[in-house]
Scaffold this active site. Structure first.
Site, mmCIF file in Angstrom:
data_model
loop_
_atom_site.group_PDB
_atom_site.id
_atom_site.type_symbol
_atom_site.label_atom_id
_atom_site.label_comp_id
_atom_site.label_asym_id
_atom_site.label_seq_id
_atom_site.Cartn_x
_atom_site.Cartn_y
_atom_site.Cartn_z
ATOM 1 N N ASN A 98 0.826 -1.213 0.000
ATOM 2 C CA ASN A 98 0.000 0.000 0.000
ATOM 3 C C ASN A 98 0.856 1.256 0.000
ATOM 4 O O ASN A 98 1.912 1.302 0.622
ATOM 5 C CB ASN A 98 -0.930 0.000 1.215
ATOM 6 C CG ASN A 98 -1.877 -1.183 1.185
ATOM 7 O OD1 ASN A 98 -2.045 -1.811 0.141
ATOM 8 N ND2 ASN A 98 -2.486 -1.498 2.315
ATOM 9 N N HIS A 115 5.861 -0.907 -2.856
ATOM 10 C CA HIS A 115 5.357 -0.236 -4.062
ATOM 11 C C HIS A 115 5.430 1.289 -3.945
ATOM 12 O O HIS A 115 4.754 1.995 -4.684
ATOM 13 C CB HIS A 115 3.918 -0.678 -4.361
ATOM 14 C CG HIS A 115 3.837 -2.111 -4.807
ATOM 15 N ND1 HIS A 115 2.650 -2.805 -4.947
ATOM 16 C CD2 HIS A 115 4.803 -3.000 -5.166
ATOM 17 C CE1 HIS A 115 2.898 -4.041 -5.357
ATOM 18 N NE2 HIS A 115 4.190 -4.186 -5.483
ATOM 19 N N CYS A 126 19.039 12.125 -9.629
ATOM 20 C CA CYS A 126 20.062 11.810 -8.611
ATOM 21 C C CYS A 126 19.654 10.646 -7.705
ATOM 22 O O CYS A 126 20.451 10.183 -6.900
ATOM 23 C CB CYS A 126 20.388 13.048 -7.768
ATOM 24 S SG CYS A 126 19.054 13.554 -6.659
ATOM 25 N N CYS A 145 19.553 17.731 -5.858
ATOM 26 C CA CYS A 145 20.504 18.055 -6.936
ATOM 27 C C CYS A 145 20.132 19.343 -7.676
ATOM 28 O O CYS A 145 20.912 19.850 -8.477
ATOM 29 C CB CYS A 145 20.624 16.893 -7.927
ATOM 30 S SG CYS A 145 19.157 16.619 -8.967
HETATM 31 N N1 APR Z 1 -10.636 -7.509 4.733
HETATM 32 C C1 APR Z 1 -9.808 -8.412 4.136
HETATM 33 N N2 APR Z 1 -9.593 -8.442 2.808
HETATM 34 C C2 APR Z 1 -10.245 -7.540 2.044
HETATM 35 C C3 APR Z 1 -11.128 -6.566 2.599
HETATM 36 C C4 APR Z 1 -11.309 -6.585 4.004
HETATM 37 N N3 APR Z 1 -12.121 -5.709 4.630
HETATM 38 N N4 APR Z 1 -11.617 -5.818 1.574
HETATM 39 C C5 APR Z 1 -11.073 -6.295 0.449
HETATM 40 N N5 APR Z 1 -10.240 -7.345 0.717
HETATM 41 C C6 APR Z 1 -9.412 -8.113 -0.226
HETATM 42 C C7 APR Z 1 -10.080 -8.439 -1.541
HETATM 43 O O1 APR Z 1 -10.824 -9.636 -1.447
HETATM 44 C C8 APR Z 1 -8.874 -8.577 -2.473
HETATM 45 O O2 APR Z 1 -8.400 -9.910 -2.506
HETATM 46 O O3 APR Z 1 -8.289 -7.319 -0.555
HETATM 47 C C9 APR Z 1 -7.811 -7.690 -1.823
HETATM 48 C C10 APR Z 1 -7.484 -6.439 -2.601
HETATM 49 O O4 APR Z 1 -6.915 -6.809 -3.826
HETATM 50 P P1 APR Z 1 -6.325 -5.742 -4.848
HETATM 51 O O5 APR Z 1 -7.298 -4.666 -5.098
HETATM 52 O O6 APR Z 1 -5.825 -6.504 -6.028
HETATM 53 O O7 APR Z 1 -5.099 -5.092 -4.030
HETATM 54 P P2 APR Z 1 -3.618 -5.632 -3.836
HETATM 55 O O8 APR Z 1 -3.556 -7.102 -3.734
HETATM 56 O O9 APR Z 1 -3.033 -4.825 -2.736
HETATM 57 O O10 APR Z 1 -2.946 -5.179 -5.206
HETATM 58 C C11 APR Z 1 -1.577 -5.400 -5.384
HETATM 59 O O11 APR Z 1 -1.570 -4.221 -7.449
HETATM 60 O O12 APR Z 1 -2.313 -2.486 -8.772
HETATM 61 C C12 APR Z 1 -1.285 -2.943 -7.987
HETATM 62 O O13 APR Z 1 0.369 -1.655 -6.996
HETATM 63 C C13 APR Z 1 -0.972 -2.025 -6.841
HETATM 64 O O14 APR Z 1 -0.154 -2.608 -4.652
HETATM 65 C C14 APR Z 1 -1.143 -2.900 -5.619
HETATM 66 C C15 APR Z 1 -0.959 -4.298 -6.192
#
Ligand code: APR
Length: 247
Positions: A98, A115, A126, A145
């Site tokens: 995050n 990330h 730089c 820089c």
């Molecule tokens: N509690 C637990 N899990 C949850 C909740 C909650 N309240 N709400 C949502 N989720 C879960 C969803 O089921 C999903 O599997 O969180 C996950 C979010 O998935 P993504 O949106 O794909 O996020 P993430 O896995 O962090 O993405 C990875 O992708 O786009 C890039 O750089 C961005 O860091 C990010 C990376």
């Protein structure tokens, strides 16, 4: 499965841990990537093609953090980080995908933002990075820089190398327990951390609303809101329960 002595923990968090604090996840019907095209705001070419748009996009996100508060899942992570070393003599390494600051607001220390982070900016010339609470702009000079044209939000775009991979791999190599919280398991290398941890003998657990794309790599999962499942798990672990009795 036999109970082993647990010392070192690695926690990987994703957008799901911040969802209950009002920050949208990336992949869902109302998710960020349903509304924005990744190639417009999250690839290196976007920054070259239209730097104003990219800066404006992250400026808006940065400003939106001001009123966001950590939820019980962030607080549970911070509690584990502070109390686990006293209970076990081991360590808790926190790796987040995050870019928000909710782990820091919850009191977590040494948060590895693999990330990048909205409250940071860096210079492509730089390589310096610094805390950035205010908007960035393409014409802003680098405070280190002095050159103009290289300042960008400190966000790792698709096709770029995540931050601190050596540090993360060192922590995974000595971990006994790996916890993944609120991540869909579709973006690598983070999605491969569970396999890495399994290979060194760690117990691996995921916390998610539903099974992630890599759920079968884990020993078990806790399905429901992270703000409910994680605090219970953390309290049980800190009370001395054997991890295998918790799933
Ligand atoms: N509690 C637990 N899990 C949850 C909740 C909650 N309240 N709400 C949502 N989720 C879960 C969803 O089921 C999903 O599997 O969180 C996950 C979010 O998935 P993504 O949106 O794909 O996020 P993430 O896995 O962090 O993405 C990875 O992708 O786009 C890039 O750089 C961005 O860091 C990010 C990376």
């Amino acid at each position: 499965m036999t109970d082993k002595i647990l010392k070192n923990i690695v926690i990987l968090t994703g957008a799901g841990i911040s969802a209950e604090s009002g920050i949208p996840v990336f992949r869902s019907e109302s998710g960020l990537w349903e509304h924005e095209r990744i190639e417009d705001v999250c690839v290196p070419e976007a920054l070259q093609r239209n730097p104003q748009k990219v800066h404006a996009f992250y400026n808006k996100m940065r400003r939106s953090l001001a009123d966001k508060k950590p939820n019980d899942a962030h607080l549970a992570v911070a509690k584990l980080q502070h109390e686990w070393p006293h209970v076990s003599g081991g360590s808790v390494t926190l790796v987040t995908q995050n870019i928000d600051d909710l782990h820091e607001k919850a009191g977590s220390v040494e948060v590895i933002h693999m990330h990048g982070a909205l409250l940071s900016a860096r210079c492509e010339f730089c390589g310096a990075s610094w805390c950035q609470n205010k908007d960035t702009s393409p014409g802003q000079p680098c405070p280190k820089c002095g050159k103009i044209g290289g300042v960008r939000p400190d966000i790792v775009f698709f096709e770029e190398m995540p931050h601190d991979m050596e540090l993360i791999e060192r922590a995974l190599a000595k971990c006994d327990l790996f916890l993944a919280v609120g991540t869909s398991g579709v973006v690598y290398p983070a999605a491969g951390f569970c396999r890495f941890a399994k290979n060194v003998g760690a117990t691996c657990l995921e916390f998610n609303l539903d099974k992630s794309a890599v759920a079968s790599d884990f020993d078990s999962g806790f399905y429901g809101k992270a703000s409910e499942t994680l605090p219970k798990f953390v309290d049980a672990l800190l009370s001395g329960n054997k991890v295998t009795s918790l799933f």
